[in-house]
Design a protein around this motif. Sequence first.
Motif, PDB file in Angstrom:
ATOM      1  N   ARG A  54     -41.318  27.207  -6.315  1.00  0.00           N
ATOM      2  CA  ARG A  54     -40.628  28.036  -7.062  1.00  0.00           C
ATOM      3  C   ARG A  54     -41.566  28.781  -8.124  1.00  0.00           C
ATOM      4  O   ARG A  54     -41.236  29.617  -8.745  1.00  0.00           O
ATOM      5  CB  ARG A  54     -39.454  27.292  -7.884  1.00  0.00           C
ATOM      6  CG  ARG A  54     -38.369  26.828  -7.118  1.00  0.00           C
ATOM      7  CD  ARG A  54     -37.373  25.985  -7.657  1.00  0.00           C
ATOM      8  NE  ARG A  54     -37.906  24.768  -7.994  1.00  0.00           N
ATOM      9  CZ  ARG A  54     -37.148  23.661  -8.651  1.00  0.00           C
ATOM     10  NH1 ARG A  54     -35.971  23.898  -8.645  1.00  0.00           N
ATOM     11  NH2 ARG A  54     -37.503  22.265  -8.495  1.00  0.00           N
ATOM     12  N   TRP A  75     -38.033  30.727  -0.062  1.00  0.00           N
ATOM     13  CA  TRP A  75     -38.208  29.964   1.506  1.00  0.00           C
ATOM     14  C   TRP A  75     -37.005  31.074   2.392  1.00  0.00           C
ATOM     15  O   TRP A  75     -37.204  30.745   3.708  1.00  0.00           O
ATOM     16  CB  TRP A  75     -37.519  28.391   1.268  1.00  0.00           C
ATOM     17  CG  TRP A  75     -36.245  28.147   0.734  1.00  0.00           C
ATOM     18  CD1 TRP A  75     -35.897  28.096  -0.744  1.00  0.00           C
ATOM     19  CD2 TRP A  75     -34.928  28.383   1.683  1.00  0.00           C
ATOM     20  NE1 TRP A  75     -34.350  27.968  -0.579  1.00  0.00           N
ATOM     21  CE2 TRP A  75     -33.985  28.210   0.606  1.00  0.00           C
ATOM     22  CE3 TRP A  75     -34.447  28.686   2.763  1.00  0.00           C
ATOM     23  CZ2 TRP A  75     -32.552  27.943   0.979  1.00  0.00           C
ATOM     24  CZ3 TRP A  75     -33.406  28.438   3.259  1.00  0.00           C
ATOM     25  CH2 TRP A  75     -32.238  28.259   2.458  1.00  0.00           C
ATOM     26  N   ARG A  76     -35.883  31.634   1.949  1.00  0.00           N
ATOM     27  CA  ARG A  76     -35.144  32.148   2.829  1.00  0.00           C
ATOM     28  C   ARG A  76     -35.999  33.367   3.663  1.00  0.00           C
ATOM     29  O   ARG A  76     -35.819  33.577   4.726  1.00  0.00           O
ATOM     30  CB  ARG A  76     -34.076  33.101   2.115  1.00  0.00           C
ATOM     31  CG  ARG A  76     -33.312  31.786   1.461  1.00  0.00           C
ATOM     32  CD  ARG A  76     -32.064  32.380   0.648  1.00  0.00           C
ATOM     33  NE  ARG A  76     -31.071  31.334   0.013  1.00  0.00           N
ATOM     34  CZ  ARG A  76     -31.419  30.707  -1.100  1.00  0.00           C
ATOM     35  NH1 ARG A  76     -32.538  30.999  -1.643  1.00  0.00           N
ATOM     36  NH2 ARG A  76     -30.445  29.799  -1.349  1.00  0.00           N
ATOM     37  N   ALA A  91     -39.077  19.328  -0.471  1.00  0.00           N
ATOM     38  CA  ALA A  91     -38.166  19.699  -1.524  1.00  0.00           C
ATOM     39  C   ALA A  91     -37.284  18.477  -2.112  1.00  0.00           C
ATOM     40  O   ALA A  91     -37.008  17.557  -1.233  1.00  0.00           O
ATOM     41  CB  ALA A  91     -37.374  20.971  -1.406  1.00  0.00           C
ATOM     42  N   TRP A  94     -31.586  17.482  -3.010  1.00  0.00           N
ATOM     43  CA  TRP A  94     -30.128  18.365  -3.004  1.00  0.00           C
ATOM     44  C   TRP A  94     -30.619  19.700  -2.417  1.00  0.00           C
ATOM     45  O   TRP A  94     -29.459  20.452  -2.181  1.00  0.00           O
ATOM     46  CB  TRP A  94     -29.944  18.725  -4.704  1.00  0.00           C
ATOM     47  CG  TRP A  94     -31.099  19.242  -5.320  1.00  0.00           C
ATOM     48  CD1 TRP A  94     -32.116  18.788  -6.101  1.00  0.00           C
ATOM     49  CD2 TRP A  94     -31.318  20.666  -5.837  1.00  0.00           C
ATOM     50  NE1 TRP A  94     -33.039  19.777  -6.752  1.00  0.00           N
ATOM     51  CE2 TRP A  94     -32.186  21.024  -6.357  1.00  0.00           C
ATOM     52  CE3 TRP A  94     -30.484  21.918  -5.429  1.00  0.00           C
ATOM     53  CZ2 TRP A  94     -32.816  22.056  -6.862  1.00  0.00           C
ATOM     54  CZ3 TRP A  94     -30.817  23.208  -5.718  1.00  0.00           C
ATOM     55  CH2 TRP A  94     -31.844  23.166  -6.428  1.00  0.00           C
ATOM     56  N   MET A  95     -31.663  20.050  -2.084  1.00  0.00           N
ATOM     57  CA  MET A  95     -31.971  21.285  -1.438  1.00  0.00           C
ATOM     58  C   MET A  95     -32.134  21.337   0.222  1.00  0.00           C
ATOM     59  O   MET A  95     -32.225  21.947   1.050  1.00  0.00           O
ATOM     60  CB  MET A  95     -33.446  21.876  -1.894  1.00  0.00           C
ATOM     61  CG  MET A  95     -33.630  22.080  -3.284  1.00  0.00           C
ATOM     62  SD  MET A  95     -35.156  22.816  -3.876  1.00  0.00           S
ATOM     63  CE  MET A  95     -35.102  24.206  -2.927  1.00  0.00           C
ATOM     64  N   HIS A  96     -32.269  19.833   0.674  1.00  0.00           N
ATOM     65  CA  HIS A  96     -32.469  19.682   2.198  1.00  0.00           C
ATOM     66  C   HIS A  96     -31.551  20.343   2.898  1.00  0.00           C
ATOM     67  O   HIS A  96     -31.873  20.773   3.999  1.00  0.00           O
ATOM     68  CB  HIS A  96     -32.402  18.021   2.482  1.00  0.00           C
ATOM     69  CG  HIS A  96     -33.586  17.271   1.776  1.00  0.00           C
ATOM     70  ND1 HIS A  96     -33.670  15.871   2.138  1.00  0.00           N
ATOM     71  CD2 HIS A  96     -34.581  17.823   0.912  1.00  0.00           C
ATOM     72  CE1 HIS A  96     -34.849  15.522   1.311  1.00  0.00           C
ATOM     73  NE2 HIS A  96     -35.370  16.635   1.072  1.00  0.00           N
ATOM     74  N   GLU A  98     -29.201  23.028   2.866  1.00  0.00           N
ATOM     75  CA  GLU A  98     -29.343  24.376   2.814  1.00  0.00           C
ATOM     76  C   GLU A  98     -30.465  24.665   3.738  1.00  0.00           C
ATOM     77  O   GLU A  98     -30.268  25.725   4.394  1.00  0.00           O
ATOM     78  CB  GLU A  98     -29.274  24.922   1.480  1.00  0.00           C
ATOM     79  CG  GLU A  98     -29.056  26.459   1.293  1.00  0.00           C
ATOM     80  CD  GLU A  98     -29.200  27.001   0.058  1.00  0.00           C
ATOM     81  OE1 GLU A  98     -28.871  27.933  -0.098  1.00  0.00           O
ATOM     82  OE2 GLU A  98     -29.375  26.127  -0.839  1.00  0.00           O
ATOM     83  N   ILE A  99     -31.480  24.274   3.268  1.00  0.00           N
ATOM     84  CA  ILE A  99     -32.836  24.668   3.943  1.00  0.00           C
ATOM     85  C   ILE A  99     -32.872  24.279   5.460  1.00  0.00           C
ATOM     86  O   ILE A  99     -33.369  25.061   6.301  1.00  0.00           O
ATOM     87  CB  ILE A  99     -34.043  24.236   3.246  1.00  0.00           C
ATOM     88  CG1 ILE A  99     -33.937  24.701   1.703  1.00  0.00           C
ATOM     89  CG2 ILE A  99     -35.339  24.707   3.756  1.00  0.00           C
ATOM     90  CD1 ILE A  99     -35.169  23.999   0.868  1.00  0.00           C
ATOM     91  N   THR A 194     -29.154  16.046  -8.799  1.00  0.00           N
ATOM     92  CA  THR A 194     -30.406  16.621  -8.267  1.00  0.00           C
ATOM     93  C   THR A 194     -31.024  15.360  -7.291  1.00  0.00           C
ATOM     94  O   THR A 194     -31.563  15.672  -6.310  1.00  0.00           O
ATOM     95  CB  THR A 194     -31.498  16.755  -9.435  1.00  0.00           C
ATOM     96  OG1 THR A 194     -31.507  15.719 -10.259  1.00  0.00           O
ATOM     97  CG2 THR A 194     -31.060  18.109  -9.851  1.00  0.00           C
TER      98      THR A 194
END
Length: 392
Positions: A54, A75-76, A91, A94-96, A98-99, A194
């Motif tokens: 970020r 990342w997108r 990461a 909490w991001m796993h 979606e990515i 988080t």
Amino acid sequence: MSTPAHPSESTPSRPLGVAAIGYAFMGKAHSNAWRNVASFFDVPAFEQKVLVGRDAGAVAEAAAAYGWAESATDWRTVIERDDIDIVDICAPGWMHAEIAIAALEAGKHVLVEKPLANTLAEAELMTAAAAKARARGVQSMIGFNYRRVPALALARELIAEGRLGTVRHVRAAYLQDWLADAQAPMTWRLRKETAGSGALGDIASHAIDQVLFLLGDQVSEVSGRLHTFVDRRPGTSGPAGGLEEVTVDDAAWATLSLTSGAVASVEVSRVATGRKNSLQIEVYGEKGSLLFDLENLNELGFLDATLPVREQGFRRILVNEPEHPYLEAWWPQGHIIGWEHTFTHQVRDFLLAVRDGTQPSPSFEEGLNVQYVLDAVEESAANKSTLTVVRH
């Protein structure tokens, strides 16, 4: 090079392009593995294309230090690139989901750090996405790196060979002390939104995975307890920011009933004063026993109870021989390896699976099984140790 089981839309003839998302603790560990794996193991050609984070300045600095060709903050955009074939997710939890789901849908092979996700619902969505992608030849794996400790891989072999006979019970304790000081400041790992959970998801996930990995078993029932010893800590803005509420556990305990009839006890803590990173595993069978401690990761204790009683006793196996798992690639006998090598072994196994078109282990399904156990521990603790049947 072998032919993939399914023609993969993400396995080109050129070197595989790798992107890593996250550059802090796990990002550094994974980067070290990517940088070194081809120097020791025969793996498919790949390139460290891009490191994502970020903070543009910090991630650019990390990319240069860790061997990545470039850095990025979105990342997108990265997972849409045609030159990216593998996405390594380092990461926070909490991001796993979606990515990982976006990367799998884009046809990228995915390696994701443990635990699989912060919630059971997210883990189930990730596992479904992985199964759908696998039909297109797109592989996925969860990073339980301690499976790649040579001593623990050897322990699994000994158990599978029947050297312990019927395993009766297992003790697994993962103890750290980085939160033993009540003045240790807040981090994202201490907020439920988080981190998902505290010591439970962070380190009990490793201990539970080891129980399942070593025995090749599954959990049928759980009894658990969670506890937070320090419920308020200094805010990230320093003393002027006051105290913030800790919303996750400091320690967790669980008793696991296994489908084989064995029973496992799991204890984890991040406030165990004096323990730095001690994953202790004891496996007791009718014909023998095994002892392991991550703080002495090159050693495995083995007792052969089939010997005459006058000859019995735990013997120390220094797991540094070329005949031991992974060690043919490293140093002459007796020249020990370290914690970081487990990530190199992990990347090696993942790359070979991508090359061969085979499902790497631990799969997202295996990660989901661990998630079911973690969820059951939380439910049991909330119900004051009511037994909970774990789904598979």
